[in-house]
Structure formats: structure tokens, C-alpha cells
Design an enzyme around this catalytic site. Structure first.
Site, PDB file in Angstrom:
ATOM      1  N   LYS A  15      15.368 -50.526 102.299  1.00  0.00           N
ATOM      2  CA  LYS A  15      14.829 -49.182 102.002  1.00  0.00           C
ATOM      3  C   LYS A  15      14.845 -48.915 100.491  1.00  0.00           C
ATOM      4  O   LYS A  15      13.845 -48.484  99.917  1.00  0.00           O
ATOM      5  CB  LYS A  15      15.648 -48.079 102.709  1.00  0.00           C
ATOM      6  CG  LYS A  15      15.679 -48.190 104.223  1.00  0.00           C
ATOM      7  CD  LYS A  15      16.477 -47.060 104.858  1.00  0.00           C
ATOM      8  CE  LYS A  15      17.945 -47.034 104.491  1.00  0.00           C
ATOM      9  NZ  LYS A  15      18.723 -48.201 104.950  1.00  0.00           N
ATOM     10  N   ARG A  90      19.409 -38.693 108.426  1.00  0.00           N
ATOM     11  CA  ARG A  90      20.080 -39.728 109.199  1.00  0.00           C
ATOM     12  C   ARG A  90      20.643 -39.202 110.505  1.00  0.00           C
ATOM     13  O   ARG A  90      21.248 -39.959 111.256  1.00  0.00           O
ATOM     14  CB  ARG A  90      21.253 -40.227 108.366  1.00  0.00           C
ATOM     15  CG  ARG A  90      21.120 -41.621 107.829  1.00  0.00           C
ATOM     16  CD  ARG A  90      22.331 -41.814 106.948  1.00  0.00           C
ATOM     17  NE  ARG A  90      22.702 -43.144 106.759  1.00  0.00           N
ATOM     18  CZ  ARG A  90      22.432 -43.855 105.668  1.00  0.00           C
ATOM     19  NH1 ARG A  90      21.669 -43.357 104.723  1.00  0.00           N
ATOM     20  NH2 ARG A  90      22.903 -45.050 105.537  1.00  0.00           N
ATOM     21  N   ARG A 129      24.180 -58.817  98.461  1.00  0.00           N
ATOM     22  CA  ARG A 129      23.662 -57.788  97.543  1.00  0.00           C
ATOM     23  C   ARG A 129      24.588 -57.580  96.347  1.00  0.00           C
ATOM     24  O   ARG A 129      25.799 -57.522  96.471  1.00  0.00           O
ATOM     25  CB  ARG A 129      23.491 -56.465  98.293  1.00  0.00           C
ATOM     26  CG  ARG A 129      23.205 -55.301  97.334  1.00  0.00           C
ATOM     27  CD  ARG A 129      22.784 -54.046  98.019  1.00  0.00           C
ATOM     28  NE  ARG A 129      23.590 -53.713  99.163  1.00  0.00           N
ATOM     29  CZ  ARG A 129      23.219 -52.845 100.084  1.00  0.00           C
ATOM     30  NH1 ARG A 129      22.058 -52.244  99.987  1.00  0.00           N
ATOM     31  NH2 ARG A 129      24.001 -52.567 101.084  1.00  0.00           N
ATOM     32  N   ARG A 162      29.080 -53.689  96.622  1.00  0.00           N
ATOM     33  CA  ARG A 162      29.505 -52.396  97.163  1.00  0.00           C
ATOM     34  C   ARG A 162      30.695 -52.566  98.104  1.00  0.00           C
ATOM     35  O   ARG A 162      30.741 -53.499  98.896  1.00  0.00           O
ATOM     36  CB  ARG A 162      28.329 -51.748  97.922  1.00  0.00           C
ATOM     37  CG  ARG A 162      27.411 -50.972  97.011  1.00  0.00           C
ATOM     38  CD  ARG A 162      26.119 -50.547  97.646  1.00  0.00           C
ATOM     39  NE  ARG A 162      26.214 -49.979  98.985  1.00  0.00           N
ATOM     40  CZ  ARG A 162      25.169 -49.516  99.662  1.00  0.00           C
ATOM     41  NH1 ARG A 162      23.968 -49.540  99.117  1.00  0.00           N
ATOM     42  NH2 ARG A 162      25.320 -49.018 100.866  1.00  0.00           N
ATOM     43  N   ARG A 173      28.667 -49.634 110.029  1.00  0.00           N
ATOM     44  CA  ARG A 173      27.477 -48.896 109.568  1.00  0.00           C
ATOM     45  C   ARG A 173      26.306 -49.137 110.532  1.00  0.00           C
ATOM     46  O   ARG A 173      25.538 -48.223 110.819  1.00  0.00           O
ATOM     47  CB  ARG A 173      27.101 -49.339 108.151  1.00  0.00           C
ATOM     48  CG  ARG A 173      28.016 -48.731 107.093  1.00  0.00           C
ATOM     49  CD  ARG A 173      27.922 -49.452 105.771  1.00  0.00           C
ATOM     50  NE  ARG A 173      26.583 -49.488 105.220  1.00  0.00           N
ATOM     51  CZ  ARG A 173      26.180 -50.348 104.277  1.00  0.00           C
ATOM     52  NH1 ARG A 173      27.018 -51.234 103.792  1.00  0.00           N
ATOM     53  NH2 ARG A 173      24.956 -50.290 103.822  1.00  0.00           N
TER      54      ARG A 173
HETATM   55  P1  AP5 Z   1      18.403 -52.676  99.944  1.00  0.00           P
HETATM   56  O1  AP5 Z   1      17.045 -52.349  99.448  1.00  0.00           O
HETATM   57  O2  AP5 Z   1      19.583 -52.375  99.088  1.00  0.00           O
HETATM   58  O3  AP5 Z   1      18.593 -52.115 101.434  1.00  0.00           O
HETATM   59  P2  AP5 Z   1      18.844 -50.636 101.964  1.00  0.00           P
HETATM   60  O4  AP5 Z   1      18.046 -50.474 103.207  1.00  0.00           O
HETATM   61  O5  AP5 Z   1      18.664 -49.657 100.870  1.00  0.00           O
HETATM   62  O6  AP5 Z   1      20.359 -50.784 102.370  1.00  0.00           O
HETATM   63  P3  AP5 Z   1      21.592 -49.784 102.175  1.00  0.00           P
HETATM   64  O7  AP5 Z   1      22.814 -50.598 102.499  1.00  0.00           O
HETATM   65  O8  AP5 Z   1      21.516 -49.115 100.858  1.00  0.00           O
HETATM   66  O9  AP5 Z   1      21.322 -48.789 103.308  1.00  0.00           O
HETATM   67  P4  AP5 Z   1      22.305 -47.808 103.895  1.00  0.00           P
HETATM   68  O10 AP5 Z   1      21.374 -46.902 104.535  1.00  0.00           O
HETATM   69  O11 AP5 Z   1      23.350 -48.328 104.782  1.00  0.00           O
HETATM   70  O12 AP5 Z   1      23.163 -47.332 102.617  1.00  0.00           O
HETATM   71  P5  AP5 Z   1      23.123 -45.988 101.790  1.00  0.00           P
HETATM   72  O13 AP5 Z   1      23.419 -46.316 100.405  1.00  0.00           O
HETATM   73  O14 AP5 Z   1      21.917 -45.219 102.126  1.00  0.00           O
HETATM   74  O15 AP5 Z   1      18.394 -54.267 100.286  1.00  0.00           O
HETATM   75  C1  AP5 Z   1      19.564 -54.914 100.741  1.00  0.00           C
HETATM   76  C2  AP5 Z   1      19.644 -56.300 100.120  1.00  0.00           C
HETATM   77  O16 AP5 Z   1      18.581 -57.103 100.620  1.00  0.00           O
HETATM   78  C3  AP5 Z   1      19.503 -56.340  98.589  1.00  0.00           C
HETATM   79  O17 AP5 Z   1      20.331 -57.338  98.079  1.00  0.00           O
HETATM   80  C4  AP5 Z   1      18.021 -56.681  98.363  1.00  0.00           C
HETATM   81  O18 AP5 Z   1      17.826 -57.370  97.141  1.00  0.00           O
HETATM   82  C5  AP5 Z   1      17.737 -57.548  99.572  1.00  0.00           C
HETATM   83  N1  AP5 Z   1      16.373 -57.413 100.102  1.00  0.00           N
HETATM   84  C6  AP5 Z   1      15.644 -56.268 100.230  1.00  0.00           C
HETATM   85  N2  AP5 Z   1      14.459 -56.521 100.794  1.00  0.00           N
HETATM   86  C7  AP5 Z   1      14.430 -57.874 101.037  1.00  0.00           C
HETATM   87  C8  AP5 Z   1      13.452 -58.745 101.611  1.00  0.00           C
HETATM   88  N3  AP5 Z   1      12.266 -58.296 102.084  1.00  0.00           N
HETATM   89  N4  AP5 Z   1      13.769 -60.071 101.697  1.00  0.00           N
HETATM   90  C9  AP5 Z   1      14.963 -60.533 101.249  1.00  0.00           C
HETATM   91  N5  AP5 Z   1      15.908 -59.754 100.694  1.00  0.00           N
HETATM   92  C10 AP5 Z   1      15.644 -58.435 100.582  1.00  0.00           C
HETATM   93  O19 AP5 Z   1      24.363 -45.220 102.432  1.00  0.00           O
HETATM   94  C11 AP5 Z   1      25.683 -45.642 102.195  1.00  0.00           C
HETATM   95  C12 AP5 Z   1      26.650 -44.667 102.858  1.00  0.00           C
HETATM   96  O20 AP5 Z   1      26.494 -43.356 102.290  1.00  0.00           O
HETATM   97  C13 AP5 Z   1      26.476 -44.454 104.356  1.00  0.00           C
HETATM   98  O21 AP5 Z   1      27.160 -45.448 105.105  1.00  0.00           O
HETATM   99  C14 AP5 Z   1      27.093 -43.066 104.541  1.00  0.00           C
HETATM  100  O22 AP5 Z   1      28.502 -43.128 104.506  1.00  0.00           O
HETATM  101  C15 AP5 Z   1      26.643 -42.348 103.281  1.00  0.00           C
HETATM  102  N6  AP5 Z   1      25.331 -41.671 103.486  1.00  0.00           N
HETATM  103  C16 AP5 Z   1      24.158 -41.987 102.861  1.00  0.00           C
HETATM  104  N7  AP5 Z   1      23.183 -41.181 103.287  1.00  0.00           N
HETATM  105  C17 AP5 Z   1      23.737 -40.340 104.190  1.00  0.00           C
HETATM  106  C18 AP5 Z   1      23.218 -39.312 104.999  1.00  0.00           C
HETATM  107  N8  AP5 Z   1      21.918 -38.960 104.962  1.00  0.00           N
HETATM  108  N9  AP5 Z   1      24.076 -38.653 105.822  1.00  0.00           N
HETATM  109  C19 AP5 Z   1      25.396 -38.972 105.869  1.00  0.00           C
HETATM  110  N10 AP5 Z   1      25.941 -39.965 105.151  1.00  0.00           N
HETATM  111  C20 AP5 Z   1      25.114 -40.646 104.318  1.00  0.00           C
HETATM  112 MG    MG Z   2      19.950 -48.378  99.778  1.00  0.00          MG
END
Ligand code: AP5
Ligand code: MG
Length: 225
Positions: A15, A90, A129, A162, A173
Site C-alpha cells: 500500500k 481499518r 523491508r 520496523r 497484524r
Molecule cells: P509496503 O509498501 O511497505 O507495504 P504496506 O502495505 O504499506 O505494508 P505496511 O506493513 O505498512 O501495512 P500495515 O497496514 O500493516 O502497516 P501500517 O504502517 O499501516 O511494502 C512492504 C514491503 O514489500 C517493502 O519492503 C516493499 O519494498 C516491498 N514491496 C512492495 N510492493 C512490492 C511488490 N509488488 N513486489 C515486491 N516487493 C514489494 O500500520 C502499522 C500499525 O499502525 C498497525 O499495526 C496499527 O497498530 C497502527 N495503525 C495504522 N493505521 C491504523 C488505523 N487506521 N487504525 C488503527 N491502528 C492503525
Molecule cells: Mg505502509
């Protein structure tokens, strides 16, 4: 009228990677709830301390504080043309709150690309990552390595892994995602906003599919919310 795009999908599906590219191409602001929480943790704010206690366990931060944080962020002037929302909403409560706040701004959720991949792919992506300390630029040691290991290509800052990318935390997660976020797929599908995107392709292919699906939807009148 402003454009609001919600990127939906499990942890590590890509994402954030795609949001950056879409925001540049479409000239929209990129708002990531996870990045906002990490910024608060870095700055040691009260919100950061609270968020960390949930994030370290792979649980969701409570709805009320998350909604308030997003509301403040998307009210800022750089979001006037529209926003790519990454990681928000979410939960059903967050989705309802988003509908209400966008209605107030005179907008609506226009399209919801739902990016999917198998659990195996998610684990491989999160475990490799590396993110930059300064601004959260994202790399992967195998699929998108930086020019120099441990250093951000864009701003030269240190790259780190991370805390919540530990295997056990990622497993939680993913579980939390299935329990609390998956209902949003049905919600946006019923509203006619959902487009499914195969995330298990190269980054370039995923971007191409996303842009193609957005173009198609542009030509289709959106059903009133
Ligand atoms: P990346 O683009 O970083 O993936 P992502 O979908 O953004 O993954 P996240 O781990 O950031 O998602 P998440 O939703 O769990 O975490 P968030 O920070 O939102 O890509 C991942 C890896 O793959 C990278 O190394 C990239 O280079 C690689 N990659 C990408 N595309 C690729 C491809 N096509 N091919 C190969 N490799 C590829 O949330 C973290 C925490 O914050 C949550 O657990 C929660 O505690 C809190 N939080 C965040 N939002 C909320 C909310 N709305 N409500 C409540 N708590 C929340
Ligand atoms: Mg992300």
C-alpha cells in the site's frame, strides 16, 4: 471536487509503495495512518506513546484517537485536491467516520483499490523491508534494494527494520486485519467503489493495474453515498 482514494489491503501488500507513486502521478496528498503514528513515536508525543503500546503488539490503535488524527491531517491545505489514504480506514467505525468527514468537506470516497496477495508473500515482504528514519522511504532487501545497504537513496538517512515486522507481530497484524478490516471489503463493494488488484506482481505491474483501474472508474458515474 476533491478526489479521495482509499488503499485497502493486508500488512505488507504494498500500500505504502503504491501510494507514493500514485500520489506523485495524480498530484494528490499521501496520508498514511501508520506513518503518522510513527512520526508521533519519533517525536515522543502522548499520541505516539499510546500508539506504540498497540503497534508493538500488532493491535489496532483505538478508533477515536485514530479518527481524530486523520481528520486533522486531511483538513490541511495540501489535501484540498484530494488524498490517497493508506491504512485508513481499518474498521467499520473508521469507515463511517470517514464518510461523515468527507461529506462535510463536500466529497466522498471515490474508489477503493483492494490490493491482495497470499500470506506467504506478505511475510516475505515485511521480513525484508527496510524504512528510512528521516521520512519513511521504503525499500526491500531483495525486491527494491537501496543503492547502498543501510542508507536511504533519497535523503541519505539510516535505514531500519520496523519493530512490528518481527515474525510473531506480523502474524498478529494479519490476524487483526482479517478480523477487523476485511468487513470493509464488503462495505465498499456494495457501494460500487471496490476494485481488486493483484498485489503479487512486480511493483511496476501493480502500479499499471492501479492506474488502469482508476481510469476506468473515472468514466463511470459513482453511485450516491
Ligand atoms: P509496503 O509498501 O511497505 O507495504 P504496506 O502495505 O504499506 O505494508 P505496511 O506493513 O505498512 O501495512 P500495515 O497496514 O500493516 O502497516 P501500517 O504502517 O499501516 O511494502 C512492504 C514491503 O514489500 C517493502 O519492503 C516493499 O519494498 C516491498 N514491496 C512492495 N510492493 C512490492 C511488490 N509488488 N513486489 C515486491 N516487493 C514489494 O500500520 C502499522 C500499525 O499502525 C498497525 O499495526 C496499527 O497498530 C497502527 N495503525 C495504522 N493505521 C491504523 C488505523 N487506521 N487504525 C488503527 N491502528 C492503525
Ligand atoms: Mg505502509
Amino acid at each position: 471536487m476533491a478526489t479521495y482514494i482509499v488503499l485497502l489491503g493486508p500488512p505488507g501488500v504494498g500500500k505504502g509503495t503504491q501510494a507514493v507513486l500514485l500520489a506523485q502521478t495524480l498530484q494528490l496528498a499521501h496520508v498514511s495512518s501508520g506513518d503518522l503514528f510513527r512520526e508521533n513515536i519519533k517525536n515522543q508525543t502522548e499520541l505516539g506513546k499510546l500508539a506504540k503500546s498497540y503497534m508493538d503488539k500488532g493491535e489496532l490503535v483505538p478508533d477515536d484517537v485514530t479518527i481524530a488524527m486523520i481528520r486533522e491531517r486531511i483538513s490541511r491545505p495540501d489535501c484540498q485536491a484530494g488524498v490517497i489514504l493508506d491504512g485508513f480506514p481499518r474498521t467499520p467505525k473508521q469507515a463511517d467516520a470517514l464518510d461523515a468527514m468527507l461529506a462535510e468537506f463536500g466529497g466522498q470516497v471515490n474508489v477503493v483499490p483492494y490490493i491482495t496477495a497470499s500470506e506467504e508473500v506478505l511475510v516475505e515482504r515485511t521480513s525484508g523491508r527496510w524504512s528510512c528514519r528521516a521520512q519513511g522511504h521504503v525499500y526491500h532487501e531483495k525486491f527494491n534494494p537501496p543503492k547502498q545497504a543501510g542508507v536511504c537513496d533519497v535523503d541519505g538517512s539510516e535505514l531500519y527494520q520496523r519493530d512490528d515486522d518481527k515474525k510473531e507481530t506480523v502474524a498478529n497484524r494479519i490476524r487483526v486485519y482479517f478480523e477487523q478490516t476485511l468487513p470493509l471489503v464488503g462495505y465498499y463493494r456494495e457501494l460500487g467503489r471496490l476494485v481488486e488488484i493483484n498485489g503479487a506482481q512486480t511493483m511496476e505491474q501493480v502500479t499499471a493495474d492501479l492506474l488502469a483501474s482508476l481510469k476506468k472508474l473515472d468514466k463511470r458515474p459513482l453511485s450516491p453515498s
